[in-house]
Scaffold this motif. Structure first.
Motif, PDB file in Angstrom:
ATOM      1  N   PRO A  86       0.815  -1.220   0.000  1.00 34.60           N
ATOM      2  CA  PRO A  86       0.000   0.000   0.000  1.00 34.60           C
ATOM      3  C   PRO A  86       0.847   1.267   0.000  1.00 34.60           C
ATOM      4  O   PRO A  86       2.070   1.224   0.193  1.00 34.60           O
ATOM      5  N   ALA A  87       0.182   2.398  -0.201  1.00 35.40           N
ATOM      6  CA  ALA A  87       0.866   3.692  -0.211  1.00 35.40           C
ATOM      7  C   ALA A  87       1.622   3.913   1.093  1.00 35.40           C
ATOM      8  O   ALA A  87       1.123   3.606   2.174  1.00 35.40           O
ATOM      9  N   GLY A  88       2.843   4.423   0.974  1.00 33.58           N
ATOM     10  CA  GLY A  88       3.673   4.708   2.137  1.00 33.58           C
ATOM     11  C   GLY A  88       4.648   3.612   2.486  1.00 33.58           C
ATOM     12  O   GLY A  88       5.556   3.830   3.289  1.00 33.58           O
ATOM     13  N   GLU A  89       4.489   2.421   1.888  1.00 30.68           N
ATOM     14  CA  GLU A  89       5.381   1.308   2.214  1.00 30.68           C
ATOM     15  C   GLU A  89       6.523   1.185   1.212  1.00 30.68           C
ATOM     16  O   GLU A  89       6.407   1.581   0.052  1.00 30.68           O
ATOM     17  N   PHE A  90       7.625   0.620   1.710  1.00 31.57           N
ATOM     18  CA  PHE A  90       8.792   0.350   0.889  1.00 31.57           C
ATOM     19  C   PHE A  90       8.915  -1.158   0.678  1.00 31.57           C
ATOM     20  O   PHE A  90       8.706  -1.946   1.595  1.00 31.57           O
ATOM     21  N   GLN A  91       9.275  -1.530  -0.535  1.00 32.02           N
ATOM     22  CA  GLN A  91       9.536  -2.931  -0.873  1.00 32.02           C
ATOM     23  C   GLN A  91      10.948  -3.022  -1.440  1.00 32.02           C
ATOM     24  O   GLN A  91      11.363  -2.172  -2.227  1.00 32.02           O
ATOM     25  N   LEU A  92      11.693  -4.033  -1.016  1.00 35.60           N
ATOM     26  CA  LEU A  92      13.025  -4.292  -1.547  1.00 35.60           C
ATOM     27  C   LEU A  92      13.093  -5.740  -2.001  1.00 35.60           C
ATOM     28  O   LEU A  92      12.978  -6.656  -1.184  1.00 35.60           O
ATOM     29  N   MET A  93      13.266  -5.934  -3.288  1.00 28.36           N
ATOM     30  CA  MET A  93      13.416  -7.275  -3.842  1.00 28.36           C
ATOM     31  C   MET A  93      14.847  -7.425  -4.351  1.00 28.36           C
ATOM     32  O   MET A  93      15.287  -6.680  -5.233  1.00 28.36           O
ATOM     33  N   SER A  94      15.585  -8.362  -3.761  1.00 27.85           N
ATOM     34  CA  SER A  94      16.931  -8.681  -4.221  1.00 27.85           C
ATOM     35  C   SER A  94      16.817  -9.769  -5.276  1.00 27.85           C
ATOM     36  O   SER A  94      16.436 -10.900  -4.976  1.00 27.85           O
ATOM     37  N   ALA A  95      17.150  -9.431  -6.522  1.00 29.09           N
ATOM     38  CA  ALA A  95      16.962 -10.389  -7.613  1.00 29.09           C
ATOM     39  C   ALA A  95      17.968 -11.530  -7.542  1.00 29.09           C
ATOM     40  O   ALA A  95      17.667 -12.658  -7.955  1.00 29.09           O
ATOM     41  N   GLY A  96      19.173 -11.263  -7.035  1.00 31.95           N
ATOM     42  CA  GLY A  96      20.168 -12.318  -6.885  1.00 31.95           C
ATOM     43  C   GLY A  96      20.416 -13.076  -8.183  1.00 31.95           C
ATOM     44  O   GLY A  96      20.516 -12.494  -9.263  1.00 31.95           O
ATOM     45  N   LYS A  97      20.481 -14.400  -8.083  1.00 36.37           N
ATOM     46  CA  LYS A  97      20.796 -15.221  -9.256  1.00 36.37           C
ATOM     47  C   LYS A  97      19.653 -15.297 -10.251  1.00 36.37           C
ATOM     48  O   LYS A  97      19.818 -15.837 -11.351  1.00 36.37           O
ATOM     49  N   GLY A  98      18.508 -14.741  -9.885  1.00 33.33           N
ATOM     50  CA  GLY A  98      17.400 -14.676 -10.830  1.00 33.33           C
ATOM     51  C   GLY A  98      16.056 -14.837 -10.160  1.00 33.33           C
ATOM     52  O   GLY A  98      15.880 -15.730  -9.321  1.00 33.33           O
ATOM     53  N   GLN A 131      11.636  -8.123   0.941  1.00 32.37           N
ATOM     54  CA  GLN A 131      11.378  -7.418   2.192  1.00 32.37           C
ATOM     55  C   GLN A 131      10.354  -6.306   1.931  1.00 32.37           C
ATOM     56  O   GLN A 131      10.343  -5.708   0.851  1.00 32.37           O
ATOM     57  N   GLN A 132       9.556  -6.002   2.950  1.00 33.01           N
ATOM     58  CA  GLN A 132       8.522  -4.978   2.816  1.00 33.01           C
ATOM     59  C   GLN A 132       8.228  -4.378   4.183  1.00 33.01           C
ATOM     60  O   GLN A 132       8.126  -5.111   5.172  1.00 33.01           O
ATOM     61  N   LYS A 133       8.093  -3.032   4.256  1.00 27.15           N
ATOM     62  CA  LYS A 133       7.833  -2.423   5.556  1.00 27.15           C
ATOM     63  C   LYS A 133       7.346  -0.983   5.408  1.00 27.15           C
ATOM     64  O   LYS A 133       7.744  -0.278   4.483  1.00 27.15           O
ATOM     65  N   ASP A 134       6.497  -0.577   6.341  1.00 27.69           N
ATOM     66  CA  ASP A 134       6.052   0.803   6.463  1.00 27.69           C
ATOM     67  C   ASP A 134       6.861   1.455   7.576  1.00 27.69           C
ATOM     68  O   ASP A 134       6.873   0.966   8.703  1.00 27.69           O
ATOM     69  N   PHE A 135       7.543   2.559   7.277  1.00 33.55           N
ATOM     70  CA  PHE A 135       8.388   3.236   8.263  1.00 33.55           C
ATOM     71  C   PHE A 135       7.723   4.474   8.845  1.00 33.55           C
ATOM     72  O   PHE A 135       8.375   5.279   9.511  1.00 33.55           O
TER      73      PHE A 135
END
Length: 231
Positions: A86-98, A131-135
């Motif tokens: 949702p709005a205001g949240e950060f998502q970080l996806m590490s693609a790594g080997k694929g 990873q996903q989180k609202d700060f």
């Protein structure tokens, strides 16, 4: 030293269902003067129509950050993650080997606006991660992504950090800087004076060789992203 990238100077793409503005070269937009900054490769300002989105596609060896400004992202990936962002949240996806993933506007009636950010990792071919989180919306500078995951931040595979900057009207913020580092600020809302330069929404500024920095908001509240990158 500084270099400003004005909002109007960004590349643009329009596919009907998607309107996008590219700070750095991306897709059909190529600007040899804007190929990224330090390990920061992409800042795309995306607007996705109701019910539309990016079908399943793959990434490898890239740290991919999404920050939702309006609406919700429906995320699904090949690692088994199926989430709503949702709005205001950060998502970080590490693609790594694929990894393969899809991103859709979770609403059939409202638009989705989000920033898509790519940072090149310093660790290659590792296991993908999500990873996903609202700060929250605390006034000041709040770290959201760091290399060591300190203080509950998301963990990135790079000697870099990302913070959200929120200021009230006319408020100023001293930002700690270090010699040998590179910094980038992307302004989302309001007007902000940085290094004696006035920034408006969508503008960005590259900063190097800093000894000190003060950011001052204009007549409206400010929201921005602050990147601390290898020099």
């Amino acid at each position: 030293m500084f270099e400003i990238i004005r909002s109007a100077e960004r590349g643009r793409a329009h596919f009907g269902w998607l309107k996008s503005q590219h700070t750095f070269s991306f897709g059909d937009y190529y600007n040899p003067k804007q190929m990224g900054f330090s390990e920061l490769r992409v800042i795309n300002d995306d607007e996705v129509a109701a019910g539309a989105g990016f079908p399943t596609h793959g990434h490898k060896n890239m740290e991919i950050i999404s920050y939702v400004l309006e609406g919700k992202i429906a995320h699904k990936d090949s690692a088994g993650n199926e989430e709503i962002l949702p709005a205001g949240e950060f998502q970080l996806m590490s693609a790594g080997k694929g990894i393969s993933h899809s991103e859709y506007n979770a609403s059939n009636t409202d638009r989705l606006k989000f920033l898509q950010i790519w940072i090149q990792p310093n660790q290659l071919n590792g296991a993908p991660g999500y990873q996903q989180k609202d700060f929250g919306q605390a006034v000041g500078l709040t770290e959201v992504i760091t290399a060591d995951g300190r203080n509950g931040t998301l963990t990135i595979k790079q000697d870099a950090s990302l913070s959200q900057l929120i200021l009230l009207a006319s408020q100023q913020q001293e930002i700690q800087v270090k010699p040998g580092r590179a910094y980038y600020l992307h302004l989302i809302n309001g007007e902000l004076t940085v290094a004696e330069q006035l920034l408006k929404p969508g503008d960005g500024i590259k900063l190097t060789h800093l000894t000190e920095l003060i950011a001052k908001a204009g007549a409206e509240p400010v929201r921005a992203l602050w990147f601390d990158l290898p020099g």
